[in-house]
Design an enzyme around this catalytic site. Structure first.
Site, PDB file in Angstrom:
ATOM      1  N   ASP A  15       0.817  -1.218   0.000  1.00 36.94           N
ATOM      2  CA  ASP A  15       0.000   0.000   0.000  1.00 36.94           C
ATOM      3  C   ASP A  15       0.846   1.262   0.000  1.00 36.94           C
ATOM      4  OD1 ASP A  15      -2.561  -1.074  -0.038  1.00 36.94           O
ATOM      5  OD2 ASP A  15      -2.598  -1.355   2.142  1.00 36.94           O
ATOM      6  N   ARG A  95      -0.320   4.409  17.502  1.00 32.42           N
ATOM      7  CA  ARG A  95      -0.676   5.402  16.486  1.00 32.42           C
ATOM      8  C   ARG A  95      -0.384   6.842  16.896  1.00 32.42           C
ATOM      9  NH1 ARG A  95       0.216   2.029  12.710  1.00 32.42           N
ATOM     10  NH2 ARG A  95      -1.456   0.566  12.205  1.00 32.42           N
ATOM     11  N   ASP A 124      -7.583   2.887  12.333  1.00 32.63           N
ATOM     12  CA  ASP A 124      -6.312   3.607  12.273  1.00 32.63           C
ATOM     13  C   ASP A 124      -6.456   4.964  11.599  1.00 32.63           C
ATOM     14  OD1 ASP A 124      -4.788   1.825  13.704  1.00 32.63           O
ATOM     15  OD2 ASP A 124      -4.409   0.551  11.973  1.00 32.63           O
ATOM     16  N   SER A 172      -3.220  -9.325   6.873  1.00 32.26           N
ATOM     17  CA  SER A 172      -2.755  -7.989   7.171  1.00 32.26           C
ATOM     18  C   SER A 172      -2.259  -7.990   8.611  1.00 32.26           C
ATOM     19  CB  SER A 172      -3.916  -7.010   6.979  1.00 32.26           C
ATOM     20  OG  SER A 172      -3.658  -5.837   7.702  1.00 32.26           O
TER      21      SER A 172
HETATM   22  N1  ARG Z   1      -8.371  -3.950  15.295  1.00 29.15           N
HETATM   23  C1  ARG Z   1      -7.139  -3.464  15.802  1.00 29.15           C
HETATM   24  C2  ARG Z   1      -7.195  -1.989  16.033  1.00 29.15           C
HETATM   25  O1  ARG Z   1      -8.014  -1.319  15.475  1.00 29.15           O
HETATM   26  C3  ARG Z   1      -5.963  -3.873  14.979  1.00 29.15           C
HETATM   27  C4  ARG Z   1      -5.841  -3.315  13.622  1.00 29.15           C
HETATM   28  C5  ARG Z   1      -4.624  -3.898  13.036  1.00 29.15           C
HETATM   29  N2  ARG Z   1      -4.349  -3.623  11.691  1.00 29.15           N
HETATM   30  C6  ARG Z   1      -3.870  -4.559  10.851  1.00 29.15           C
HETATM   31  N3  ARG Z   1      -3.440  -4.159   9.715  1.00 29.15           N
HETATM   32  N4  ARG Z   1      -3.849  -5.827  11.151  1.00 29.15           N
HETATM   33  O2  ARG Z   1      -6.450  -1.474  16.795  1.00 29.15           O
END
Ligand code: ARG
Length: 413
Positions: A15, A95, A124, A172
């Site tokens: 990406d 983040r 995110d 992912s």
């Molecule tokens: N659901 C989790 C969160 O929102 C993890 C997201 C993880 N992203 C990934 N690309 N696996 O914090």
């Protein structure tokens, strides 16, 4: 064409590599890439190489592991942070720190645009965008995957044309010292058990050793400061505990999660240290805090986790809650012993100089100092209103016979 300078949060994956190229092509932009190391197991030299290969004018590698442990994970431990009682917030916590670094670079490099590779479906994007807006309101946020509607197929096609390597990875993954998040592929069917191949930090219960292993964690003001009697920094302690607990299959989480945007998703995590430390910490709180603080703190803790999950790191309520938490945590000192065995982290012992547990109160032996005669009057007053209400609502009346018996008992006492 005007001179556009963009700071891009760059992971080196498909990406962000596609975005890196595309922004140069579409906008004629000068792109500065930033990779923040929060403990993901990546080859950062390769990532830098890729960044330049795909046209970055400058690349930043920022090692923020220590900062992440001290300023972010530390707060999560004190707050027993588990979103929906399950997810230790590993991705969510990192983040705001990544945002802080992006903004620092953007300001230093005079870039007016900050770009990231989030889709329009996850949490995110909320965390990135709200963080950027809080720290650098003048910055433009560019979210190409969502804004330019990039699909995976299109990205693959584009990548091939531009020599960007496409892997055949199905899942992912997002990773840092506090946990590993796995999404996608067969995991999208919540009725199917996660296949063994998705796990990297933990062994299966079947493969976990038959013999348990004990770890002792020392806490000061609610923060882990030692492992098996050895003082160490939080970062080191977490890394060690990830190894030890992971070896025993501790920390696998399979969770149906409510995202900020309303989607329910099936999320799989590995977080051996997080699961062990939060269990130990919560147990030590039970030993050292009053029942009123514990009761109220559970509300504070879950609100704190909710804010962090939903990208509201800069909401004043978080700091206000931390004021309460830090005050409460002054008493959370001591040691907790945890037995790691076949996927379980079981607290089997705890001690503290601040313990509110008093064996002289609790014991049934002769040396008890608890005056049992006080209990009767206490119970009468404690439940007075509830008993009265029940009697009235259900038409239960005392009879004179009972009061006579009561009188008779009194003369015996
Ligand atoms: N659901 C989790 C969160 O929102 C993890 C997201 C993880 N992203 C990934 N690309 N696996 O914090």
């Amino acid at each position: 064409m005007i001179n556009v300078r963009i700071v891009l949060a760059y992971s080196g994956g498909l990406d962000t590599s596609v975005i890196l190229k595309l922004m140069q092509e579409k906008l004629g932009a000068e792109v500065i890439t930033v990779t923040v190391d929060v403990g993901q197991k990546d080859d950062f030299e390769k990532i830098e190489e890729k960044a330049y290969k795909f046209g970055a004018v400058k690349h930043y590698y920022i090692d923020a592991k220590e900062e992440f442990a001290e300023n972010y994970v530390c707060k999560a431990i004190k707050a027993n942070a588990l979103y929906e009682n399950a997810y230790p917030l590993s991705t969510a916590l990192a983040r705001p720190l990544i945002v802080e670094k992006l903004v620092e670079v953007a300001k230093k490099e005079g870039a007016g645009i900050i770009a990231h590779g989030c889709t329009g479906k996850g949490n995110d994007q909320v965390r990135f965008n709200l963080g950027i807006k809080a720290l650098m309101p003048e910055a433009e946020i560019l979210q190409p995957v969502a804004e330019w509607n990039l699909t995976r197929d299109w990205e693959m096609e584009y990548a091939k044309k531009h020599g960007i390597p496409v892997s055949d990875k199905i899942y992912s993954i997002d990773e840092n010292i506090w946990g590993r998040s796995i999404e996608g592929g067969v995991l999208e069917d919540p009725s199917i058990e996660p296949p063994e191949e998705v796990f990297e930090w933990t062994v299966s219960i079947e493969k976990a050793p038959d013999k348990p292993e004990y770890v002792t964690i020392g806490f000061e003001n609610g923060v882990p400061v030692s492992l098996n009697g050895e003082k160490m920094k939080l970062l080191e302690l977490i890394l060690k505990l990830n190894e030890i607990a992971g070896k025993h299959g501790v920390g696998r989480i399979d969770h149906i999660e409510d995202r900020s945007v309303g989607i329910k998703s099936r999320e799989v995590y590995e977080a051996p240290a997080a699961v062990t430390l939060i269990k130990a910490h919560q147990d030590l709180e039970k030993l050292t805090l009053t029942k009123w603080v514990i009761e109220f703190k559970s509300i504070v803790d879950s609100k704190w986790s909710w804010l962090v999950y939903n990208g509201l790191w800069y909401e004043p309520l978080r700091l206000a809650l931390e004021g309460f938490i830090d005050e409460a945590e002054k008493a959370v000192n001591g040691e907790v012993t945890v037995k790691l065995w076949k996927g379980n982290a079981i607290v089997v012992g705890r001690k503290s100089d601040n313990a509110l547990y008093d064996v002289k109160m609790a014991t049934y032996e002769k040396f008890s100092t608890f005056d049992q005669k006080l209990a009767k009057g206490f119970i009468e007053l404690f439940g007075m209103q509830s008993v009265l209400a029940y009697n009235m609502l259900h038409g239960v009346h005392s009879t004179s016979n009972i009061s006579e018996i009561k009188e008779a008992i009194k003369t015996l006492e």
